[in-house]
Motif scaffolding. Structure first.
Motif, PDB file in Angstrom:
ATOM      1  N   ILE A  70       0.840  -1.202   0.000  1.00 61.98           N
ATOM      2  CA  ILE A  70       0.000   0.000   0.000  1.00 61.98           C
ATOM      3  C   ILE A  70       0.869   1.243   0.000  1.00 61.98           C
ATOM      4  CG2 ILE A  70      -1.573   1.351   1.393  1.00 61.98           C
ATOM      5  CD1 ILE A  70      -2.725  -1.326   2.404  1.00 61.98           C
ATOM      6  N   ALA A  71       1.859   1.236   0.877  1.00 61.63           N
ATOM      7  CA  ALA A  71       2.713   2.414   0.989  1.00 61.63           C
ATOM      8  C   ALA A  71       3.410   2.685  -0.332  1.00 61.63           C
ATOM      9  CB  ALA A  71       3.735   2.201   2.089  1.00 61.63           C
ATOM     10  N   ALA A  74       1.120   4.049  -2.884  1.00 60.91           N
ATOM     11  CA  ALA A  74       0.840   5.468  -2.661  1.00 60.91           C
ATOM     12  C   ALA A  74       1.990   6.314  -3.182  1.00 60.91           C
ATOM     13  CB  ALA A  74       0.620   5.727  -1.193  1.00 60.91           C
ATOM     14  N   ALA A  75       3.189   5.894  -2.856  1.00 60.69           N
ATOM     15  CA  ALA A  75       4.347   6.664  -3.305  1.00 60.69           C
ATOM     16  C   ALA A  75       4.395   6.703  -4.818  1.00 60.69           C
ATOM     17  CB  ALA A  75       5.618   6.042  -2.744  1.00 60.69           C
ATOM     18  N   ALA A  78       1.863   9.040  -6.084  1.00 59.40           N
ATOM     19  CA  ALA A  78       2.274  10.422  -5.860  1.00 59.40           C
ATOM     20  C   ALA A  78       3.298  10.849  -6.901  1.00 59.40           C
ATOM     21  CB  ALA A  78       2.852  10.555  -4.456  1.00 59.40           C
ATOM     22  N   LEU A  81       1.612  11.198 -10.300  1.00 57.06           N
ATOM     23  CA  LEU A  81       0.826  12.415 -10.453  1.00 57.06           C
ATOM     24  C   LEU A  81       1.725  13.644 -10.540  1.00 57.06           C
ATOM     25  CD1 LEU A  81      -2.157  11.691  -8.102  1.00 57.06           C
ATOM     26  CD2 LEU A  81      -2.204  11.997 -10.555  1.00 57.06           C
TER      27      LEU A  81
ATOM     28  N   ILE B 159      -8.221  17.198   3.897  1.00 53.82           N
ATOM     29  CA  ILE B 159      -7.097  16.265   3.881  1.00 53.82           C
ATOM     30  C   ILE B 159      -5.916  16.839   4.643  1.00 53.82           C
ATOM     31  CG2 ILE B 159      -7.806  15.135   1.764  1.00 53.82           C
ATOM     32  CD1 ILE B 159      -5.839  16.762   0.264  1.00 53.82           C
ATOM     33  N   ILE B 163      -4.428  14.718   8.596  1.00 57.56           N
ATOM     34  CA  ILE B 163      -3.157  14.139   9.032  1.00 57.56           C
ATOM     35  C   ILE B 163      -2.819  14.465  10.479  1.00 57.56           C
ATOM     36  CG2 ILE B 163      -0.681  14.223   8.573  1.00 57.56           C
ATOM     37  CD1 ILE B 163      -1.559  14.372   5.605  1.00 57.56           C
ATOM     38  N   MET B 167      -2.580  11.714  13.436  1.00 49.44           N
ATOM     39  CA  MET B 167      -1.335  11.561  14.194  1.00 49.44           C
ATOM     40  C   MET B 167      -1.547  11.861  15.669  1.00 49.44           C
ATOM     41  SD  MET B 167       1.737  11.765  12.009  1.00 49.44           S
ATOM     42  CE  MET B 167       1.826  11.376  10.284  1.00 49.44           C
ATOM     43  N   TRP B 312      -0.116  22.298   8.296  1.00 48.47           N
ATOM     44  CA  TRP B 312       1.073  21.555   7.899  1.00 48.47           C
ATOM     45  C   TRP B 312       2.299  21.934   8.702  1.00 48.47           C
ATOM     46  CZ3 TRP B 312       0.986  17.391   5.022  1.00 48.47           C
ATOM     47  CH2 TRP B 312      -0.093  17.201   4.137  1.00 48.47           C
TER      48      TRP B 312
ATOM     49  N   ALA E  70      -2.786  17.368  -2.273  1.00 52.14           N
ATOM     50  CA  ALA E  70      -3.317  16.007  -2.347  1.00 52.14           C
ATOM     51  C   ALA E  70      -2.179  14.992  -2.319  1.00 52.14           C
ATOM     52  CB  ALA E  70      -4.133  15.839  -3.611  1.00 52.14           C
ATOM     53  N   LEU E  71      -1.106  15.303  -3.047  1.00 51.04           N
ATOM     54  CA  LEU E  71       0.035  14.385  -3.061  1.00 51.04           C
ATOM     55  C   LEU E  71       0.630  14.248  -1.667  1.00 51.04           C
ATOM     56  CD1 LEU E  71       1.922  15.323  -6.316  1.00 51.04           C
ATOM     57  CD2 LEU E  71       0.325  13.488  -5.891  1.00 51.04           C
ATOM     58  N   LEU E  72       0.783  15.403  -1.029  1.00 53.61           N
ATOM     59  CA  LEU E  72       1.345  15.358   0.322  1.00 53.61           C
ATOM     60  C   LEU E  72       0.475  14.507   1.236  1.00 53.61           C
ATOM     61  CD1 LEU E  72       2.530  18.969   1.086  1.00 53.61           C
ATOM     62  CD2 LEU E  72       3.879  16.903   1.057  1.00 53.61           C
ATOM     63  N   PHE E  73      -0.824  14.709   1.062  1.00 53.85           N
ATOM     64  CA  PHE E  73      -1.748  13.950   1.906  1.00 53.85           C
ATOM     65  C   PHE E  73      -1.554  12.458   1.700  1.00 53.85           C
ATOM     66  CE2 PHE E  73      -5.783  11.644   1.843  1.00 53.85           C
ATOM     67  CZ  PHE E  73      -6.075  11.675   3.193  1.00 53.85           C
ATOM     68  N   VAL E  74      -1.496  12.098   0.429  1.00 56.04           N
ATOM     69  CA  VAL E  74      -1.365  10.669   0.134  1.00 56.04           C
ATOM     70  C   VAL E  74      -0.148  10.102   0.846  1.00 56.04           C
ATOM     71  CG1 VAL E  74      -0.859   9.034  -1.684  1.00 56.04           C
ATOM     72  CG2 VAL E  74      -2.580  10.771  -2.032  1.00 56.04           C
ATOM     73  N   ILE E  75       0.960  10.822   0.722  1.00 55.50           N
ATOM     74  CA  ILE E  75       2.187  10.320   1.334  1.00 55.50           C
ATOM     75  C   ILE E  75       2.024  10.195   2.841  1.00 55.50           C
ATOM     76  CG2 ILE E  75       4.639  10.729   1.624  1.00 55.50           C
ATOM     77  CD1 ILE E  75       4.214  10.551  -1.190  1.00 55.50           C
ATOM     78  N   PHE E  76       1.612  11.268   3.460  1.00 53.21           N
ATOM     79  CA  PHE E  76       1.597  11.245   4.921  1.00 53.21           C
ATOM     80  C   PHE E  76       0.531  10.324   5.460  1.00 53.21           C
ATOM     81  CE2 PHE E  76       4.217  14.883   4.361  1.00 53.21           C
ATOM     82  CZ  PHE E  76       5.055  14.824   5.444  1.00 53.21           C
ATOM     83  N   ASP E  77      -0.596  10.297   4.762  1.00 52.62           N
ATOM     84  CA  ASP E  77      -1.662   9.455   5.261  1.00 52.62           C
ATOM     85  C   ASP E  77      -1.263   7.999   5.193  1.00 52.62           C
ATOM     86  OD1 ASP E  77      -4.133   9.869   6.443  1.00 52.62           O
ATOM     87  OD2 ASP E  77      -5.117   8.896   4.747  1.00 52.62           O
ATOM     88  N   VAL E  78      -0.592   7.661   4.119  1.00 54.51           N
ATOM     89  CA  VAL E  78      -0.216   6.261   3.989  1.00 54.51           C
ATOM     90  C   VAL E  78       0.882   5.897   4.981  1.00 54.51           C
ATOM     91  CG1 VAL E  78       0.799   4.597   2.449  1.00 54.51           C
ATOM     92  CG2 VAL E  78      -1.014   6.052   1.653  1.00 54.51           C
ATOM     93  N   GLU E  79       1.747   6.877   5.243  1.00 55.66           N
ATOM     94  CA  GLU E  79       2.807   6.544   6.194  1.00 55.66           C
ATOM     95  C   GLU E  79       2.229   6.281   7.580  1.00 55.66           C
ATOM     96  OE1 GLU E  79       5.218   5.713   4.715  1.00 55.66           O
ATOM     97  OE2 GLU E  79       4.805   6.848   2.899  1.00 55.66           O
TER      98      GLU E  79
END
Lengths: 104, 333, 495, 511, 124
Positions: A70-71, A74-75, A78, A81, B159, B163, B167, B312, E70-79
């Motif tokens: 999954i990780a 996602a990467a 990202a 995109l 979104i 986060i 967290m 952020w 959105a990209l940042l979200f994807v990264i952080f959310d998945v982490e």
């Protein structure tokens, strides 16, 4: 225990994978292509989780693997995109057919 | 009875029974929403030295909201010609359904809980994230500049604050060692997590306000900037469902805050345990709701750039720091 | 450094010296280029004078594949036997003379001589190598400089010629490589004499078995591989281009030595390692030889360009080599070897003369050169001598080799040999037609102000002529050193 | 896991990885806080120093017994060491190229990233080389892939670069999905992701149905990995990406990425599939699964060689041509894999090493020239011999080596592969013949470049007299490459002996 | 078996809630449809732009920052996917997990700082 046999999950995953592959290979819109790839990766996750629960030798590793998948997915999305955005800025299209500047 | 039901084999009968119970909860929540709206207007009225609704439905305008709903019910419904019709119709459902789904796992008392699933907290966070899709869908399908802008803004905000929210609860999870909401509550037997996790709580609370799109973080629906944000084209009951989901979220979020940080149904002091848990829960819950309302009338709306950067650049690092502070302290003691 | 290593790599010294010279010093570069070929010549002649050739053998550990050092080892092995020694001497002589002929080169002398010397290393190495891989390496080393020499210093269609040279020879060497690698991989050794022994034994102790059919396949592959080089009839087109387009000094080398690698390979490896298989192909070889002989002769007859005449005559003469080999007896094989040497000398001489003409007239078509005897009597004389040698006039080297080759074949396949004899006659016809057309034919041009062969140009002509005559009159200068080699080959052939 | 277990691991085994990781991290942080006007080139040198340091520490580890830490997820066996050496050398050379990379436009603000992404990719490749677990293998693979995606598109304002990155991502994503799908089946059959444990479980699978699933898994993984190798059927990305990506990145892809691809291929093939059986018609008839698959791999290898070499003939763009050439070389390497002989490791290792030097060298020249003339057509090479004779000679050496002419490392590499192909039983005559035949075909385009350099006059007289200024880093890389190509061609035993004495033919591979 | 039933029932409840969440809007909207008037007119169906006539296409181009968030979200959310199991099992894992996670989060932070420094987090 479970009324759903493992083969059902596997079939589902396989079907999803094929749909994803079909989309990735035929769609013109790059975003959809990227989503199709995600679909393929998620099909893998179904496999992994199904195996980890109902496989011949169940173990938790499958779920761990799924987390990593999954990780990474996602990467990858990202990065994909981000590159698409950069491309869009220069080319003003997300149509994969129009990406034909590179030819001999 | 519920316990037996839970332990019996899952089947159609169970489904029907659960359905009935679910409908009851739904009605309770709808009741809550009705009066939460009234309360909001009342509280704001008092704070702004005015009366608030007081004409419809007897004393204190008790039926004001009911009247509003009826009005919405018989209001003509329009779907703009340019809108993407299927998505336009689907959007309210997408926004509302998750908001109700999250309520399923919240333990109101040790007895009164619907779904006691092992990963309750994760479930909450995961499902609540789905609402964003409804919001974006509404914004996009309206085919309206304001709506689109509002939808995008809402999505960006949601979104961004998701986060820190996610967290900030990690501290709680670290201390409890479980994602089960019941266990989280029982772990607060001695000390509430608001004391053990002050930073986490603050981050969580701020983020939750932002998630709820309430003042001071109500930019996506800023009436005077974007008219009404993503649901500008909606009217009648469709519009009502966006409002409804917001208030249901308020309900859910307040409950979650109570559960995570305020000890849920546990009494303030152990000698006060003759008071039923439900009452304690209600009290704490009301307090949270009140604070939310209080915020609304006190704070100015913050600017869009401040909003994003705050999430952020402040909340996220603080939340991360909190996690590790907790982890280190935990492994030291 | 051992004697043979020095012999093979002596031109390297010239390359290094050349690398340091400024590229504008034309005469100095040419002088160095010439001098650099001399050590090899001197050493080769010294070796020619020695009795015991085995003392020159060099074996040094070089590469081994796999973890077992004794197996799959390719050593650096050089050695001489009578046959290879003769060819080394021939190489050294022709190289030196070609270096002299290179005075006609007009541009980029530095690069030219460096490649030229590299080419010489390759040729010397090919004949000295005692092991298949080493042979192949030297073989390929000849290919690269040739590609550049043709492509850069050649005439109008030089690049095309260079490419067809490269691809045909590349294919040939590719097939050769397959053969070599199969042998190496399945026996664990690449040493020629070891291989010859292993092949002779049934069920030899090798890492992987080699079946009889595999042996046959390898033999055929070997024939094709060297057939390209030789060239055998359908595989010859590249060679025409090279002969026409390359500068004459390079063609001297090419026609004089490089083509002989094919013959050398066939005799050394074909007959050395796969005697049984080649025995069964003998008739095929003889027929191929006759075809080559006739085909080359007929087509040479209709050429208008003297270079083309010589090119087809080369094909035709290489047919004689095949005829000799096809005879499978001592006379035949000796004839083949003689033909190799003799044709090397003769074609070097003729192409040197072509270079001389081209230098003066910028053409080599027979019609344009008509009546040369008046303007250039000496050159015409030499040309005639060369042609006579080529058509096999008794007393010259060509006669000895052709005589022996046909003698050999008449013993075994008289009919084939008889057909082949037509070729001999044809040879006389087309060569005399061309040469007489040039010397005494209708005057194609003005010869005023044209100098005859002069000063340094005499050296190659006289040396080559002398050698041709020497072999023609006193063949044992070659046959004596060859004796041992021939015996080995005949032993392998079971007779 | 408590502190004691933690300390009981031999962390020294990971020293090279830690060094790379540390340098990459520090660079990325410093890049953010360093003043804008600071020349980011210094980062490249730091990165280069880091790679050399890692190489030194790796060589320091060479003599050790195999180490397996972190519950067998990280293995430092001979195989890992041998290939990590290649990866590090390749990355170091690419770094030198990157230092001298100055495109005309599109890279102004992304100099720092360039260097540490390169290191991140290298780290991924190194992890792949020494992981003993499917998960770490996969993560390493993806670390490499993701870094390469970004690297390919790092010229943000340069359309071809964007496009190549996009194509790379899409193809890479599909390939990843394939690999992962295959891996998931393997996991399902064995219930573990650890390669060592798998080797214990797999031989017990004799049920035809399981073998069938294993076959599917094999193909999925192989097809997915063929992306990294740039072999058929997943080679289509290579030409576009090679052409569009910045030249050092192209070099990186063709060298480091490919090496890593073969590393993971061998790891998975040999540990997972090398221990399974194909078919169960009686115990005696059991054949090794991998042997059963040989024909298919051979088919793909042949297809790769043919496609690579034949299509390369038509190319005018030099980078595109090298893309096809790189496909072809991957095909040659697959021949070694197909043969499965005892020479496989030597052949792969040596060939990859040789390929590393010759290809990086070639790309160094290409970079210098294309940068100089801003022209990627093959005509850019015209008259190079006149303009810069030494450069032309160097390129000549690389080309000859790529074409497999004796005296160069490329020849010995091919020789090694042939021995493997012919020595195995049954011998792969057809495959090896195809390899040789396609090599001859490759002469056409390789010598085409030589023709341009040596025979043709320069297309246009350049303004500054056509003088090519050689940047220092690139010059160093070129010299190293030329020397290595020739030395390993003439004295290959320097490398082969090193290999045999230190890694013992990877006897410890499966322990 | 008991536990399994419990498990299944709990998720059954979730399904029930999902159904309810969908049914309520559907039913309510159906009811509203019965009750509300329907008097269509052209003006009602135009896109609302504060009284002005709509102009241009509404699906306007967005500032790229939306996507980057959105990209940042994807990264952080998945982490956080990794942080959750870690937090739950933290007690059992001990110090190693802490160190590992510290490294992991440190990397994440570098990512954040990177975005920060590249002025991606700046909303316009």
């Amino acid at each position: 225990m479970s009324s759903v046999p493992v083969s059902a999950y596997l079939t589902l995953a396989l079907i999803l994978f094929c749909i994803g592959l079909y989309g990735a290979l035929t769609k013109r819109n790059t975003v959809i292509v990227l989503i199709s790839i995600e679909l393929m990766l998620n099909a893998v996750n179904i496999n992994l989780v199904a195996f980890s629960k109902f496989g011949m030798i169940p173990s938790i590793t499958g779920q761990v693997f799924a987390l990593f998948a999954i990780a990474v997915a996602a990467a990858e999305a990202a990065v994909g995109l981000a590159i698409l955005i950069a491309l869009y800025r220069n080319k003003k299209t997300v149509n994969i057919d129009e990406m034909n500047d590179l030819k001999s | 009875m519920v316990q037996e039901l839970l332990h019996s084999e899952a089947g159609l009968l169970n489904f029907v029974l659960f359905f009935i119970l679910g409908v009851i909860l739904l009605l309770v929540i709808l009741g809550f929403v009705t009066y939460a709206i009234l309360a909001e207007r009342k509280v704001m009225g008092f704070m702004q030295l005015r009366y608030g609704p007081n004409q419809v439905g007897g004393p204190w305008g008790l039926l004001q909201t009911v009247a509003d709903v009826l009005k919405l019910l018989i209001k003509e419904d329009t779907i703009p010609k340019l809108a993407d019709k299927p998505l336009f119709i689907l959007a309210p459902v997408f926004a509302f359904a998750p908001s109700f789904m999250v309520v399923a796992t919240i333990p109101f008392t040790d007895k009164l809980q619907f779904a006691d699933i092992g990963v309750g907290l994760l479930y909450y966070i995961a499902v609540s994230g789905l609402t964003t899709i409804g919001v974006v869908m509404a914004g996009w399908s309206s085919n309206n500049k304001f709506a689109l802008l509002g939808g995008m803004r809402a999505a960006a905000q949601m979104i961004s604050y998701e986060i820190p929210l996610v967290m900030s609860v990690l501290g709680v999870i670290l201390l409890t060692g479980s994602l089960n909401l019941n266990e989280i509550v029982s772990a607060q037997e001695n000390v509430w997590y608001i004391l053990l996790q002050p930073i986490g709580f603050i981050v969580f609370f701020i983020a939750s306000v932002a998630e709820l799109n309430r003042i001071p973080f109500d930019l996506p629906e800023a009436e005077n900037e974007l008219i009404a944000g993503y649901f500008v084209e909606y009217s009648g009951f469709r519009w009502a469902f966006f409002m409804l989901s917001e208030y249901v979220y308020m309900f859910a979020m307040a409950s979650l805050t109570t559960v995570l940080f305020l000890g849920g149904w546990l009494p303030l002091f152990s000698f006060l345990d003759f008071i039923p848990g439900a009452v304690w829960f209600a009290l704490k819950f009301s307090l949270v709701i009140f604070i939310l309302l209080w915020f609304r009338s006190t704070f100015p709306r913050i600017k869009a750039d401040q909003l994003m950067e705050f999430g952020w650049k402040v909340l996220l690092p603080v939340a991360l720091a909190n996690i590790f502070l907790t982890a280190i302290i935990k492994s030291l003691f | 450094m051992s004697f043979l290593s020095i012999l093979v790599f002596s031109p390297l010294l010239g390359i290094l010296v050349l690398a340091l010279l400024p590229k504008t010093q034309e005469s100095l570069i040419k002088l160095v280029g010439f001098l650099a070929t001399l050590p090899a010549l001197v050493l080769a002649l010294i070796a020619f004078g020695t009795e015991d050739l085995t003392k020159y053998d060099v074996v040094k550990e070089w590469i081994h594949f796999g973890s077992d050092a004794s197996l799959y080892a390719i050593d650096y092995e050089l050695g001489l036997n009578g046959f290879s020694l003769i060819l080394i001497v021939l190489t050294a002589i022709v190289s030196t003379l070609a270096a002299i002929a290179s005075i006609h080169i007009k541009k980029e002398w530095k690069g030219y001589f460096m490649l030229f010397l590299l080419l010489e290393i390759g040729m010397l190495g090919v004949f000295a190598a005692q092991n298949l891989v080493l042979f192949f390496i030297f073989f390929e080393i000849t290919m690269i400089p040739m590609f550049f020499l043709i492509g850069k210093w050649g005439y109008f269609e030089k690049e095309k010629a260079a490419y067809s040279y490269l691809i045909y020879n590349g294919l040939g060497s590719a097939i050769l490589l397959i053969v070599i690698m199969v042998l190496f991989a399945r026996t664990g050794t690449a040493n020629i004499s070891d291989l010859a022994q292993l092949m002779a034994v049934e069920d030899a102790n090798t890492p992987a078995p080699i079946s009889e059919s595999l042996k046959m396949g390898l033999a055929i592959a070997l024939l094709i591989a060297f057939g390209v080089k030789l060239p055998i009839f359908p595989l010859h087109t590249w060679m025409l281009r090279v002969h026409v387009q390359a500068p004459p000094s390079v063609v001297m080398i090419h026609s004089g030595i490089l083509l002989k690698i094919g013959a050398f390979g066939l005799i050394r490896f074909g007959f050395g390692i796969f005697p049984e298989q080649f025995k069964s192909m003998a008739l095929l070889l003889a027929i191929l030889g006759v075809v080559n002989l006739l085909y080359g002769a007929f087509l040479a007859f209709i050429q208008t360009d003297f270079k083309m005449v010589l090119a087809y005559s080369s094909i035709s003469h290489m047919g004689i080599v095949l005829i000799g080999l096809g005879a499978l007896n001592e006379a035949g094989i000796q004839g083949a070897i003689f033909q190799v040497v003799s044709h090397g000398l003769i074609s070097a001489l003729l192409f040197f003369l072509v270079g001389v003409f081209y230098e003066r007239f910028q053409t080599s078509t027979i019609a344009n050169l008509g009546g040369m005897a008046k303007g250039m009597p000496l050159a015409s004389g030499f040309l005639l001598a060369g042609a006579l040698a080529s058509l096999g006039l008794p007393g010259m080297s060509g006669f000895v080799s052709e005589f022996m080759a046909f003698l050999g074949l008449f013993e075994v396949h008289p009919v084939v040999a008889a057909i082949g004899c037509i070729g001999i006659i044809m040879t006389a016809v087309y060569l005399l037609r061309a040469v007489l057309g040039m010397t005494y034919g209708k005057a194609g041009r003005e010869f005023a102000g044209i100098t005859d062969i002069k000063s340094v140009e005499f050296v190659p002509v006289l040396v080559l002529l002398a050698l041709i005559v020497l072999i023609g009159v006193y063949p044992s200068v070659l046959s004596e050193p060859l004796q041992a080699t021939l015996e080995t080959i005949m032993l392998g052939l079971g007779g | 896991m408590d502190v004691d277990t933690l300390l009981s691991f031999e962390w020294g085994a990971m020293a090279p990885e830690f060094i790379i990781l540390g340098v990459a991290t520090i660079l990325s942080i410093v890049d953010l806080f360093a003043p804008k006007h600071l020349d980011r080139k210094i980062f490249g040198w730091i990165g280069f120093a880091g790679i050399l340091l890692a190489l030194a520490s790796l060589i320091n580890l060479v003599g050790l017994e195999p180490i397996s830490i972190l519950y067998d997820t990280f293995r430092l066996d001979g195989f890992a060491k041998a290939f990590k050496i290649l990866l590090l050398i390749g990355a170091a050379l690419v770094m030198l190229l990157a230092l001298s990379y100055k495109p005309k436009e599109g890279m102004e603000e992304y100099k720092g990233e360039f260097y540490y992404l390169l290191l991140a990719g290298l780290l991924g490749a190194m992890m792949m080389a020494s992981s003993g677990d499917l998960i770490t293998l996969f993560v390493g693979l993806e670390l490499l892939s993701l870094s390469s995606y970004i690297l390919a598109g790092i010229r943000k304002k340069h359309l071809p670069s964007n496009e190549s990155a996009m194509k790379y991502v899409v193809n890479g994503g599909i390939a990843t999905a394939f690999t992962l799908f295959g891996m998931s089946y393997v996991y399902g059959l064995t219930g573990t992701t650890n390669l060592i444990e798998m080797t214990n479980v797999l031989p017990t699978l004799a049920n035809a149905q399981y073998i069938y699933i294993l076959g599917i898994a094999f193909f999925m993984i192989f097809v997915g990995l063929s992306f990294k190798l740039a072999t058929a059927p997943f080679h289509m990305w290579a030409p576009d990406v090679y052409q569009g990506a910045p030249t050092p990145v192209t070099a990186f892809l063709s060298v480091v990425s490919k090496t890593a691809g073969f590393v993971i291929l061998i790891r998975i093939l040999l540990t997972v599939f090398g221990n399974a059986f194909a078919g169960n018609s009686g115990v005696a008839a059991m054949t090794n699964f991998l042997v059963g698959m040989q024909d298919y791999i051979a088919f793909l290898a042949a297809a790769t060689m043919i496609i690579g070499n034949v299509v390369a003939l038509r190319q005018r763009n030099i980078k595109r041509m090298f893309a096809y050439s790189s496909i072809a070389h991957a095909g040659y390497l697959l021949v070694a894999v197909t043969a499965l002989s005892s020479f496989m490791y030597d052949a792969l290792w040596f060939y990859l090493g040789a390929y590393l030097f010759m290809n990086v060298g070639a790309f160094a020249v290409i970079q210098l020239l294309t940068q100089h003339t801003d022209n990627e057509d093959i005509g850019a090479f015209a008259g190079l011999y006149k303009r810069a004779p030494w450069l032309a000679v160097a390129m000549g050496v690389f080309i000859l080596s790529l074409a497999g002419i004796p005296g160069t490392a490329g020849f010995i590499g091919k020789l090694n592969i042939f021995i493997g192909a012919f020595a195995s039983n049954p011998a792969h005559y057809v495959l090896a013949s195809i390899m040789i035949a396609t090599t001859v075909i490759s002469y056409f385009y390789y010598f085409g470049i030589l023709t341009q350099m040596f025979f043709r006059p320069a297309a246009v007289e350049e303004v500054d007299g056509g003088k090519i200024r050689m940047p220092f880093g690139l010059g160093v890389a070129l010299v190293i490459c030329v020397v290595a190509t020739i030395v390993f061609g003439l004295f290959p035993n320097i490398a082969l002996d090193f290999f045999h004495t230190n890694f013992e033919g990877f006897a410890d591979f499966l322990q | 078996m008991e536990l399994f039933n419990l498990y299944q029932n709990n998720y059954l409840i979730v399904v029930v809630f999902l159904c309810l969440g969908v049914i309520l809007p559907v039913v309510a909207l159906f009811l509203a449809k019965l009750l509300r008037p329907n008097v269509p007119s052209e003006a009602k169906y135009t896109t609302y732009e504060s009284g002005n006539d709509p102009f241009n296409d509404s699906l306007v181009q967005f500032n790229v920052r939306y996507y980057i968030f959105a990209l940042l979200f994807v990264i952080f959310d998945v982490e956080t996917v990794f942080l959750y199991p870690w937090a739950v099992a933290y007690e059992k894992l001990g110090i190693f997990a802490l160190i590992e996670m510290l490294i992991f989060v440190f990397m994440l932070l570098i990512g954040l700082v990177y975005a920060w420094k590249k002025k991606v987090l700046k909303w316009i």
